[in-house]
Design a protein around this motif. Sequence first.
Motif, PDB file in Angstrom:
ATOM      1  N   VAL A  85       1.117  -1.216   0.015  1.00 51.14           N
ATOM      2  CA  VAL A  85       0.054   0.115   0.479  1.00 51.14           C
ATOM      3  C   VAL A  85       0.931   0.758   0.163  1.00 51.14           C
ATOM      4  O   VAL A  85       0.930   2.330  -0.834  1.00 51.14           O
ATOM      5  N   THR A  86       1.548   1.457   0.623  1.00 56.44           N
ATOM      6  CA  THR A  86       2.932   2.557   0.627  1.00 56.44           C
ATOM      7  C   THR A  86       3.579   2.563  -0.624  1.00 56.44           C
ATOM      8  O   THR A  86       3.535   4.001  -0.686  1.00 56.44           O
ATOM      9  N   ALA A  87       3.974   1.467  -1.024  1.00 52.03           N
ATOM     10  CA  ALA A  87       4.249   1.405  -2.920  1.00 52.03           C
ATOM     11  C   ALA A  87       3.678   1.934  -3.569  1.00 52.03           C
ATOM     12  O   ALA A  87       3.530   3.099  -4.805  1.00 52.03           O
ATOM     13  N   GLY A  88       2.507   1.576  -3.410  1.00 55.57           N
ATOM     14  CA  GLY A  88       1.072   2.141  -4.307  1.00 55.57           C
ATOM     15  C   GLY A  88       0.972   3.675  -4.255  1.00 55.57           C
ATOM     16  O   GLY A  88       1.256   4.517  -4.946  1.00 55.57           O
ATOM     17  N   ALA A  89       0.838   3.845  -2.590  1.00 54.92           N
ATOM     18  CA  ALA A  89       0.500   5.480  -2.999  1.00 54.92           C
ATOM     19  C   ALA A  89       1.715   6.585  -2.825  1.00 54.92           C
ATOM     20  O   ALA A  89       1.358   7.303  -3.628  1.00 54.92           O
ATOM     21  N   VAL A  90       3.042   6.204  -3.232  1.00 55.86           N
ATOM     22  CA  VAL A  90       4.198   6.755  -3.524  1.00 55.86           C
ATOM     23  C   VAL A  90       4.449   6.903  -4.865  1.00 55.86           C
ATOM     24  O   VAL A  90       4.301   7.460  -5.503  1.00 55.86           O
ATOM     25  N   THR A  91       3.746   5.603  -5.451  1.00 57.91           N
ATOM     26  CA  THR A  91       3.951   4.887  -7.096  1.00 57.91           C
ATOM     27  C   THR A  91       2.226   7.178  -7.529  1.00 57.91           C
ATOM     28  O   THR A  91       2.559   7.379  -8.721  1.00 57.91           O
ATOM     29  N   TRP A  92       1.589   6.387  -6.860  1.00 55.66           N
ATOM     30  CA  TRP A  92       0.867   7.967  -6.813  1.00 55.66           C
ATOM     31  C   TRP A  92       0.490   8.911  -7.146  1.00 55.66           C
ATOM     32  O   TRP A  92       0.588   9.539  -7.168  1.00 55.66           O
ATOM     33  N   SER A  93       1.403   9.465  -5.949  1.00 52.06           N
ATOM     34  CA  SER A  93       1.960  10.819  -5.496  1.00 52.06           C
ATOM     35  C   SER A  93       2.794  11.066  -6.734  1.00 52.06           C
ATOM     36  O   SER A  93       2.676  12.433  -6.061  1.00 52.06           O
ATOM     37  N   SER A  94       3.533  10.694  -7.720  1.00 55.98           N
ATOM     38  CA  SER A  94       4.363  10.816  -9.248  1.00 55.98           C
ATOM     39  C   SER A  94       2.946  12.246  -9.907  1.00 55.98           C
ATOM     40  O   SER A  94       3.516  12.442 -10.313  1.00 55.98           O
ATOM     41  N   ALA A  95       1.264  11.726  -9.502  1.00 57.16           N
ATOM     42  CA  ALA A  95       0.743  12.290 -10.547  1.00 57.16           C
ATOM     43  C   ALA A  95       0.841  14.007 -11.020  1.00 57.16           C
ATOM     44  O   ALA A  95       0.961  14.249 -12.344  1.00 57.16           O
ATOM     45  N   GLY A  96       1.158  14.701  -9.769  1.00 61.49           N
ATOM     46  CA  GLY A  96       1.359  16.189  -9.692  1.00 61.49           C
ATOM     47  C   GLY A  96       3.104  16.562 -10.436  1.00 61.49           C
ATOM     48  O   GLY A  96       3.002  17.176 -11.630  1.00 61.49           O
ATOM     49  N   PHE A  97       3.580  15.194 -10.596  1.00 67.33           N
ATOM     50  CA  PHE A  97       4.728  15.807 -11.150  1.00 67.33           C
ATOM     51  C   PHE A  97       4.805  15.310 -12.788  1.00 67.33           C
ATOM     52  O   PHE A  97       5.204  16.144 -13.520  1.00 67.33           O
ATOM     53  N   PHE A  98       3.850  14.484 -13.383  1.00 67.38           N
ATOM     54  CA  PHE A  98       3.434  13.656 -14.433  1.00 67.38           C
ATOM     55  C   PHE A  98       2.783  15.154 -15.526  1.00 67.38           C
ATOM     56  O   PHE A  98       2.833  15.607 -16.223  1.00 67.38           O
TER      57      PHE A  98
END
Length: 297
Positions: free
Chosen positions: A15-28
């Motif tokens: 879940v932590t890895a998934g949340a960290v990956t999702w947090s890249s939305a603003g970057f992209f």
Amino acid sequence: MMDPRREHLFGIIFVTAGAVTWSSAGFFTRLIALDYPTMIAGRGIFGAVGMLAIIIAFAPKTWTSQFRNMGWSDALYIVNYIFGTICYVSSLGQTSIAHNAVIFATLPFIAALLGFIFVRELPSREAIFASAIAMVGVVIMVGFSNDGALLGDILSFLGTASMAASIIIVRKYRSVNIAAGAVIASFTSGVIVLPFAELSAVTPTHLVYLVLFGLLNASAGLTLYSLGSRRLPPMETALISLIDTPLSPFWVWLAFGEKAGPQTLAGGLIVLFAVILHIFMSQRRQRLVVRLDPGRS
């Protein structure tokens, strides 16, 4: 039988890895710099392609059966995913980012309520305590603004409730084929917004970024998050998901130099503290349970 502590730890990691990956939305979003429908379409379609490739790689001879053998619970998962995506995307243009963040902070409480109703799981005291701290941090981050709109707030709430519902669905119905369902849902959500996309503005560089957006943010993020949510109570899954809130502006600051104000930094640190505190307390509780009942290990 797997050690409950190890199963719980794997859930936290996924879940932590998934949340960290999702947090890249603003970057992209900043990196690609196209209209939002085009980015959502690219994310959904390329994310679906990436997830399909993973399915084929792990089951080259039987992958088609995963799509043929779907039941009503899989359909529920797919419809909920599409509905939540549409609500969330629509809310971004109807209310402020501040309101979106505050509403998203209610995710642990919605997940806890739905978990009690449909799964009969009571949230732990540690999860309730940490969620309350995280809620304070998010409110400090975004402040109290008057720039939201009722329609946008409603859509944002529906999107958050849909995410909580997805946690409950994969927790309650273990037969749900997460990967195959995610392929269909991601592709469909991308196709729905495709008519509104400005495809003529997409350059070869944009195309590469869109592919990465889909593979990393959608494909990897959803897969990791869904696998982890099956191993954790709903409120705990939702609480760890809040790590996305402070990390999103952090990646933008790191890549583009956009400085966050002291209010954002303070609130973000409180959210991170709440998540780390909960992970520590939950692991301590798991160790205590095993010591008191060795037969569960």
